[in-house]
Write an enzyme that holds these catalytic residues in place. Structure first.
Site, PDB file in Angstrom:
ATOM      1  N   LEU A  57       0.815  -1.218   0.000  1.00  0.00           N
ATOM      2  CA  LEU A  57       0.000   0.000   0.000  1.00  0.00           C
ATOM      3  C   LEU A  57       0.850   1.271   0.000  1.00  0.00           C
ATOM      4  O   LEU A  57       1.935   1.310   0.566  1.00  0.00           O
ATOM      5  CB  LEU A  57      -0.973   0.020   1.184  1.00  0.00           C
ATOM      6  N   PHE A  88       6.163   7.242 -11.724  1.00  0.00           N
ATOM      7  CA  PHE A  88       7.384   7.213 -10.910  1.00  0.00           C
ATOM      8  C   PHE A  88       8.594   7.736 -11.652  1.00  0.00           C
ATOM      9  O   PHE A  88       9.730   7.348 -11.380  1.00  0.00           O
ATOM     10  CB  PHE A  88       7.643   5.807 -10.325  1.00  0.00           C
ATOM     11  N   CYS A  94       9.348   4.101   4.102  1.00  0.00           N
ATOM     12  CA  CYS A  94       9.619   2.821   3.434  1.00  0.00           C
ATOM     13  C   CYS A  94      10.843   2.840   2.532  1.00  0.00           C
ATOM     14  O   CYS A  94      11.843   2.201   2.833  1.00  0.00           O
ATOM     15  CB  CYS A  94       8.402   2.382   2.632  1.00  0.00           C
TER      16      CYS A  94
HETATM   17  C1  UDX Z   1       6.077   3.113  -1.028  1.00  0.00           C
HETATM   18  C2  UDX Z   1       5.676   2.134  -2.129  1.00  0.00           C
HETATM   19  O1  UDX Z   1       5.169   2.834  -3.250  1.00  0.00           O
HETATM   20  C3  UDX Z   1       4.651   1.170  -1.617  1.00  0.00           C
HETATM   21  O2  UDX Z   1       4.315   0.221  -2.611  1.00  0.00           O
HETATM   22  C4  UDX Z   1       5.215   0.478  -0.402  1.00  0.00           C
HETATM   23  O3  UDX Z   1       4.251  -0.383   0.145  1.00  0.00           O
HETATM   24  C5  UDX Z   1       5.661   1.488   0.646  1.00  0.00           C
HETATM   25  O4  UDX Z   1       6.570   2.400   0.078  1.00  0.00           O
HETATM   26  P1  UDX Z   1       4.976   5.315   0.027  1.00  0.00           P
HETATM   27  O5  UDX Z   1       6.139   5.363   0.965  1.00  0.00           O
HETATM   28  O6  UDX Z   1       3.608   5.535   0.556  1.00  0.00           O
HETATM   29  O7  UDX Z   1       4.933   3.888  -0.697  1.00  0.00           O
HETATM   30  O8  UDX Z   1       5.246   6.425  -1.069  1.00  0.00           O
HETATM   31  P2  UDX Z   1       5.445   6.502  -2.649  1.00  0.00           P
HETATM   32  O9  UDX Z   1       4.210   6.971  -3.275  1.00  0.00           O
HETATM   33  O10 UDX Z   1       6.081   5.279  -3.171  1.00  0.00           O
HETATM   34  O11 UDX Z   1       6.484   7.713  -2.712  1.00  0.00           O
HETATM   35  C6  UDX Z   1       7.755   7.585  -2.084  1.00  0.00           C
HETATM   36  C7  UDX Z   1       8.574   8.826  -2.267  1.00  0.00           C
HETATM   37  O12 UDX Z   1       8.998   8.948  -3.615  1.00  0.00           O
HETATM   38  C8  UDX Z   1       7.855  10.134  -1.936  1.00  0.00           C
HETATM   39  O13 UDX Z   1       8.730  10.959  -1.185  1.00  0.00           O
HETATM   40  C9  UDX Z   1       7.562  10.728  -3.297  1.00  0.00           C
HETATM   41  O14 UDX Z   1       7.501  12.113  -3.244  1.00  0.00           O
HETATM   42  C10 UDX Z   1       8.751  10.254  -4.102  1.00  0.00           C
HETATM   43  N1  UDX Z   1       8.502  10.165  -5.546  1.00  0.00           N
HETATM   44  C11 UDX Z   1       7.546   9.327  -6.040  1.00  0.00           C
HETATM   45  C12 UDX Z   1       9.262  10.938  -6.420  1.00  0.00           C
HETATM   46  O15 UDX Z   1      10.138  11.705  -6.000  1.00  0.00           O
HETATM   47  N2  UDX Z   1       9.031  10.830  -7.768  1.00  0.00           N
HETATM   48  C13 UDX Z   1       8.101  10.002  -8.278  1.00  0.00           C
HETATM   49  O16 UDX Z   1       7.957   9.954  -9.504  1.00  0.00           O
HETATM   50  C14 UDX Z   1       7.342   9.230  -7.390  1.00  0.00           C
END
Ligand code: UDX
Length: 442
Positions: free
Chosen positions: A156, A258, A269
């Site tokens: 999630l 992403f 995470c």
């Molecule tokens: C993540 C995983 O997506 C999820 O599957 C797992 O279970 C837990 O870790 P989460 O920590 O909720 O989830 O955040 P996520 O949406 O993955 O974003 C993580 C970080 O990456 C954020 O700081 C976000 O700002 C950054 N990010 C995301 C970017 O800098 N660029 C992107 O294109 C996407």
């Protein structure tokens, strides 16, 4: 008739899982050692901000399907399916994950079990943990082989936790392949409604299931660092990383998701999971396999320093005495989570350079103030930007994306904005007479 389920840990993972299992019609008891969290949850209120979760909690508490307790004995008596959703933080001063909370759930629960039970681990753990816990549970329980440990990783995302739990992309289950028991059957019962929707269900061994989770997070982190590395090259070459991402993203093998360049990933995470993965590979003698993740980590951490440096450049070479407004503190929008938040890290670095920093975030101010009490905080965007020499957007909340330059024109001291998430319309800000800087953008 639903199953009787206990969920250990009521953080992001556990509270969401407990509420969503009740939503699927099961009878659920959420277990935690933190009484203040339990009191909030029992009142239908999540101890953190997650869109839609309070409603699911309240509806299922009202329906009598969801209860909370601090008593393991009560949980052992009530349920025959147990989920572990406690945290596995980074160990202090090490890369490895601290699995003490997970261990202690099994150590406390196993001796209390009175009926054949399946314990499903959901927490992200180093590969090999499930097998170790399986042996531990059998040893500690008088039921022996009638107590099984299987691994059912959770994918999630914060901000979409309810949706991701009720409508996941896939369900992965790792079972003890040497002595297969009831785990698969129990999981099919628990997730019956979800599986009926055609969600892929992959049953494998426990080691593969544990690795699926760490591999997925390592891949996502790599994808983000890849585009951030491209941003560095774009800046050096005078190219535009957003247009580059759009163009390569049309290749279905690459995909646009992403690939948003910016200040990098944070949260509870990705950062700690890639480090724990490297540490575990080292222990297993496969350290070379993951050395690239070190680079992924450094590219990511470099974004934060780079953003401070860009702010200093825009300030004319020195931040001493500059007033900086920081919009965004949470590690991502629709969350009040500030664990390893790039936004707050950058705000702190800028302040250490002698600037006066005022932070505003729609949900994360309270948490931020506790962690970084020396930063300034504002109650809204205008208060944060009052007299600002530079405005930084560091979390892409919808409220910030929609900002109109005219709303801030007469508030700020200087019309200079840095878009750490490439989430603003640069033509609009430039057109309104603002100096605009993005990440890896012309
Ligand atoms: C993540 C995983 O997506 C999820 O599957 C797992 O279970 C837990 O870790 P989460 O920590 O909720 O989830 O955040 P996520 O949406 O993955 O974003 C993580 C970080 O990456 C954020 O700081 C976000 O700002 C950054 N990010 C995301 C970017 O800098 N660029 C992107 O294109 C996407």
């Amino acid at each position: 008739m639903g199953s009787r389920i206990a969920v250990f840990g009521t953080g992001y993972l556990g509270a969401t899982h407990a509420a969503c299992m009740a939503e699927l019609g099961h009878e659920v008891i959420g277990v935690d050692v933190d009484e203040s969290k339990l009191a909030k949850l029992a009142a239908g209120e999540a101890p953190f901000f997650e869109p839609g979760l309070d409603e699911v909690l309240q509806a299922n508490i009202d329906a009598g399907r969801l209860n909370f307790t601090s008593s393991y004995a009560e949980a052992a008596e009530f349920a025959d399916i147990h989920f572990i959703g406690v945290a596995t933080p980074q160990r202090r001063g090490e890369f490895a994950a601290d699995v003490n909370f997970v261990d202690s759930v099994v150590a406390t629960l196993a001796p209390l079990l009175t009926r054949p039970s399946v314990i499903f681990g959901k927490s992200t753990v180093p590969v090999g943990t499930a097998a170790r816990l399986g042996a531990m549970a059998r040893e500690l329980s008088s039921l022996g082989d009638a107590v099984e440990v299987a691994w059912n990783p959770e994918f999630l995302r914060e901000g979409f936790a309810v949706k991701d739990t009720l409508h996941p992309d896939r369900i992965v289950l790792g079972v003890d392949v040497m002595t297969p028991g009831r785990a698969e059957e129990a999981a099919r019962e628990v997730y019956a409604d979800i599986l009926a929707e055609g969600v892929p269900f992959l049953v494998t061994d426990r080691e593969t299931a544990e690795l699926v989770k760490t591999a997925a997070n390592a891949f996502l982190a790599t994808k983000i660092s890849f585009i951030n590395a491209m941003a560095e090259v774009c800046e050096a070459a005078g190219a535009d990383v957003s247009e580059l991402a759009d163009a390569i993203g049309y290749d279905a093998r690459i995909g646009r998701r992403f690939l948003n360049a910016g200040i990098g990933f944070g949260g509870g995470c990705l950062p700690k999971d890639i480090r724990a993965f490297m540490a575990r590979a080292g222990e297993l003698g496969a350290n070379q396999a993951l050395t690239f993740l070190r680079e992924v980590d450094s590219i990511n951490m470099r974004r934060r320093t780079r953003m401070m440096e860009m702010t200093r450049e825009v300030a004319g070479g020195s931040l001493i005495g500059a007033r900086v407004a920081v919009l965004g503190a949470a590690f991502k929008p629709d969350s009040d989570d500030i664990r390893d938040s790039p936004a707050l890290n950058i705000a702190g670095q800028i302040q250490l350079q002698g600037a006066s920093v005022t932070v505003y975030d729609p949900k994360a101010i309270e948490n931020s103030r506790t962690l970084f009490p020396t930063l300034g905080y504002a109650a809204d965007v205008r208060e944060a930007c009052d007299g600002a020499d530079i405005t930084l957007v560091l979390t892409e909340w919808e409220e910030f994306r929609r900002l109109e330059p005219a709303y801030l024109d007469s508030i700020v001291r200087q019309r200079r904005i840095i878009d750490g998430r490439n989430c603003l319309d640069q033509a609009k800000w430039r057109g309104a007479g603002w100096e605009y800087r993005g990440v890896g953008r012309r």
